[in-house]
Design a protein around this motif. Structure first.
Motif, mmCIF file in Angstrom:
data_model
loop_
_atom_site.group_PDB
_atom_site.id
_atom_site.type_symbol
_atom_site.label_atom_id
_atom_site.label_comp_id
_atom_site.label_asym_id
_atom_site.label_seq_id
_atom_site.Cartn_x
_atom_site.Cartn_y
_atom_site.Cartn_z
ATOM 1 N N MET A 1 0.937 -1.109 0.005
ATOM 2 C CA MET A 1 0.109 0.156 -0.157
ATOM 3 C C MET A 1 1.051 1.478 -0.115
ATOM 4 S SD MET A 1 -2.899 0.968 2.720
ATOM 5 C CE MET A 1 -3.721 -0.465 2.577
ATOM 6 N N ILE A 2 0.487 2.270 -0.898
ATOM 7 C CA ILE A 2 1.182 3.234 -0.894
ATOM 8 C C ILE A 2 0.379 4.650 -0.868
ATOM 9 C CG2 ILE A 2 2.561 4.824 -2.423
ATOM 10 C CD1 ILE A 2 3.562 2.303 -3.912
ATOM 11 N N ALA A 3 0.910 5.562 0.371
ATOM 12 C CA ALA A 3 0.066 6.880 0.530
ATOM 13 C C ALA A 3 1.168 7.812 0.063
ATOM 14 C CB ALA A 3 0.113 6.885 2.206
ATOM 15 N N GLU A 4 0.495 9.028 -0.448
ATOM 16 C CA GLU A 4 1.367 10.188 -1.096
ATOM 17 C C GLU A 4 0.719 11.401 -0.306
ATOM 18 O OE1 GLU A 4 1.884 10.466 -5.363
ATOM 19 O OE2 GLU A 4 2.081 8.401 -5.157
ATOM 20 N N PHE A 5 1.263 12.290 0.289
ATOM 21 C CA PHE A 5 0.793 13.415 0.941
ATOM 22 C C PHE A 5 1.689 14.411 1.079
ATOM 23 C CE2 PHE A 5 2.011 10.177 3.793
ATOM 24 C CZ PHE A 5 2.924 10.899 4.832
ATOM 25 N N LYS A 6 1.243 15.568 1.551
ATOM 26 C CA LYS A 6 2.160 16.872 1.803
ATOM 27 C C LYS A 6 1.948 17.265 3.341
ATOM 28 C CE LYS A 6 2.476 19.310 -2.349
ATOM 29 N NZ LYS A 6 2.645 20.653 -3.061
ATOM 30 N N LEU A 7 2.983 17.577 3.791
ATOM 31 C CA LEU A 7 2.941 18.056 5.212
ATOM 32 C C LEU A 7 3.309 19.465 5.258
ATOM 33 C CD1 LEU A 7 4.376 15.193 7.222
ATOM 34 C CD2 LEU A 7 2.178 15.572 7.004
ATOM 35 N N ASP A 8 2.543 20.378 6.093
ATOM 36 C CA ASP A 8 2.767 21.685 6.330
ATOM 37 C C ASP A 8 2.970 22.220 7.356
ATOM 38 O OD1 ASP A 8 0.240 21.507 6.958
ATOM 39 O OD2 ASP A 8 -0.832 22.259 5.304
ATOM 40 N N ASP A 9 2.938 23.453 7.867
ATOM 41 C CA ASP A 9 3.167 23.956 9.169
ATOM 42 C C ASP A 9 1.711 23.464 10.088
ATOM 43 O OD1 ASP A 9 5.182 25.402 9.302
ATOM 44 O OD2 ASP A 9 4.489 27.159 8.668
ATOM 45 N N ARG A 10 0.596 23.178 9.602
ATOM 46 C CA ARG A 10 -0.393 22.519 10.454
ATOM 47 C C ARG A 10 0.065 21.240 11.191
ATOM 48 N NH1 ARG A 10 -6.328 22.776 8.079
ATOM 49 N NH2 ARG A 10 -5.244 21.000 6.649
ATOM 50 N N SER A 11 0.691 20.642 10.160
ATOM 51 C CA SER A 11 1.142 19.008 10.584
ATOM 52 C C SER A 11 2.192 19.188 11.601
ATOM 53 C CB SER A 11 1.793 18.298 9.179
ATOM 54 O OG SER A 11 0.920 18.608 8.129
ATOM 55 N N PHE A 12 2.952 20.227 11.531
ATOM 56 C CA PHE A 12 4.100 20.623 12.630
ATOM 57 C C PHE A 12 3.309 20.933 13.906
ATOM 58 C CE2 PHE A 12 6.680 23.831 14.730
ATOM 59 C CZ PHE A 12 7.638 22.831 15.092
ATOM 60 N N VAL A 13 2.342 21.590 13.931
ATOM 61 C CA VAL A 13 1.745 22.015 15.184
ATOM 62 C C VAL A 13 1.169 20.985 15.710
ATOM 63 C CG1 VAL A 13 -0.438 23.342 15.940
ATOM 64 C CG2 VAL A 13 1.199 24.336 14.309
ATOM 65 N N HIS A 14 0.281 19.949 14.983
ATOM 66 C CA HIS A 14 -0.034 18.829 15.590
ATOM 67 C C HIS A 14 1.033 17.680 16.318
ATOM 68 C CE1 HIS A 14 -4.558 18.779 14.395
ATOM 69 N NE2 HIS A 14 -4.101 19.712 13.717
ATOM 70 N N LEU A 15 2.018 17.803 15.602
ATOM 71 C CA LEU A 15 3.184 16.989 16.072
ATOM 72 C C LEU A 15 3.756 17.391 17.295
ATOM 73 C CD1 LEU A 15 5.303 14.965 15.532
ATOM 74 C CD2 LEU A 15 6.709 16.374 14.355
ATOM 75 N N GLN A 16 3.966 18.744 17.336
ATOM 76 C CA GLN A 16 4.404 19.157 18.713
ATOM 77 C C GLN A 16 3.351 18.988 19.803
ATOM 78 O OE1 GLN A 16 7.582 19.313 17.808
ATOM 79 N NE2 GLN A 16 7.992 21.063 18.689
ATOM 80 N N LYS A 17 2.003 19.218 19.425
ATOM 81 C CA LYS A 17 1.144 18.874 20.638
ATOM 82 C C LYS A 17 1.124 17.357 20.932
ATOM 83 C CE LYS A 17 -1.912 22.612 19.641
ATOM 84 N NZ LYS A 17 -3.375 23.165 19.447
ATOM 85 N N ASN A 18 1.379 16.481 20.160
ATOM 86 C CA ASN A 18 1.198 15.194 20.391
ATOM 87 C C ASN A 18 2.776 14.745 21.256
ATOM 88 O OD1 ASN A 18 1.930 12.038 19.696
ATOM 89 N ND2 ASN A 18 -0.269 12.420 19.559
ATOM 90 N N PHE A 19 3.731 15.523 20.607
ATOM 91 C CA PHE A 19 4.970 15.129 21.268
ATOM 92 C C PHE A 19 4.929 15.667 22.861
ATOM 93 C CE2 PHE A 19 9.218 16.954 22.635
ATOM 94 C CZ PHE A 19 10.054 15.791 22.547
ATOM 95 N N VAL A 20 4.367 16.967 23.016
ATOM 96 C CA VAL A 20 4.212 17.548 24.438
ATOM 97 C C VAL A 20 3.259 16.328 25.181
ATOM 98 C CG1 VAL A 20 3.094 19.217 26.012
ATOM 99 C CG2 VAL A 20 4.720 19.720 24.021
ATOM 100 N N LYS A 21 2.413 15.893 24.660
ATOM 101 C CA LYS A 21 1.200 14.912 25.568
ATOM 102 C C LYS A 21 2.156 13.643 25.773
ATOM 103 C CE LYS A 21 -1.680 12.243 23.259
ATOM 104 N NZ LYS A 21 -2.780 11.724 22.550
ATOM 105 N N ASN A 22 2.956 12.909 25.053
ATOM 106 C CA ASN A 22 3.789 11.714 25.239
ATOM 107 C C ASN A 22 5.021 11.977 25.707
ATOM 108 O OD1 ASN A 22 1.989 9.847 24.059
ATOM 109 N ND2 ASN A 22 2.218 11.158 22.247
ATOM 110 N N SER A 23 5.616 13.068 25.645
ATOM 111 C CA SER A 23 7.167 13.214 26.230
ATOM 112 C C SER A 23 7.280 13.091 27.804
ATOM 113 C CB SER A 23 7.820 14.486 25.676
ATOM 114 O OG SER A 23 8.938 14.582 26.221
ATOM 115 N N SER A 24 8.115 12.373 28.489
ATOM 116 C CA SER A 24 8.385 12.398 29.807
ATOM 117 C C SER A 24 8.884 13.610 30.219
ATOM 118 C CB SER A 24 9.078 11.030 30.046
ATOM 119 O OG SER A 24 10.500 11.399 29.402
#
Length: 174
Positions: free
Chosen positions: A1-24
């Motif tokens: 299965m192949i997925a193609e997509f673009k990531l932008d600043d919105r993706s970065f915001v979601h990534l950082q929020k998830n990182f804070v939630k999971n980071s010790s």
């Protein structure tokens, strides 16, 4: 299965929020101020009870309620502050720019092949330590604080293929 997509600043915001939630690291940063301020609050309450500034019955009823309210409000406040700090730090270090781009990810039984701007990386399923998600993205975590971000709905896959992909990722990692 192949997925193609673009990531932008919105993706970065979601990534950082998830990182804070999971980071010790951020969990420690959130808990320590709550403990210290709660201890100060408890000491002041005890002082007021022993000096007679408030009655014992009033203190025993209201102070626990106030303490719980303080802990809940403080926990939320420090979580949001940590999210803001993580975003600012990420922008300063240019993490948002390194995340942006067009991705092509091939999901096989043994590995994941990630192509970004012509560069290919092959990742074994056993290398992933955790998978998490929010309403828009799936986050695949590596041991060295590296995260692969996969949008749930904004790629070239149909809804059925998206559901199958999410199921496959979760079964491989968890």
């Amino acid at each position: 299965m192949i997925a193609e997509f673009k990531l932008d600043d919105r993706s970065f915001v979601h990534l950082q929020k998830n990182f804070v939630k999971n980071s010790s690291q951020y969990k420690k940063k959130r808990i320590l101020p709550l403990i210290i301020s709660s201890l100060i609050f408890i000491c002041y309450a005890i002082y007021q009870m022993f000096t007679g500034e408030v009655s014992l019955m009033f203190a025993l009823i209201t102070y626990p309620i106030l303490l719980v309210a303080w802990i809940l409000a403080g926990n939320y406040m420090f979580h949001k502050l940590n999210e803001k700090n993580a975003l600012n730090e990420g922008y300063k270090k240019g993490f948002n720019e390194s995340l942006k781009g067009t991705y092509k990810i091939e999901f096989n039984r043994q590995f994941i092949e990630v192509t970004k701007d012509g560069n290919k990386n092959r990742l074994e399923w056993k290398e992933f330590k955790k998978v998490d998600e929010d309403e828009l993205y799936i986050f695949l975590y590596f041991p060295k604080d590296i995260t692969l971000v996969v949008p749930k709905f904004r790629n070239n896959l149909s809804e059925e293929e998206n559901a199958e992909l999410i199921k496959r990722i979760k079964s491989k990692v968890n």
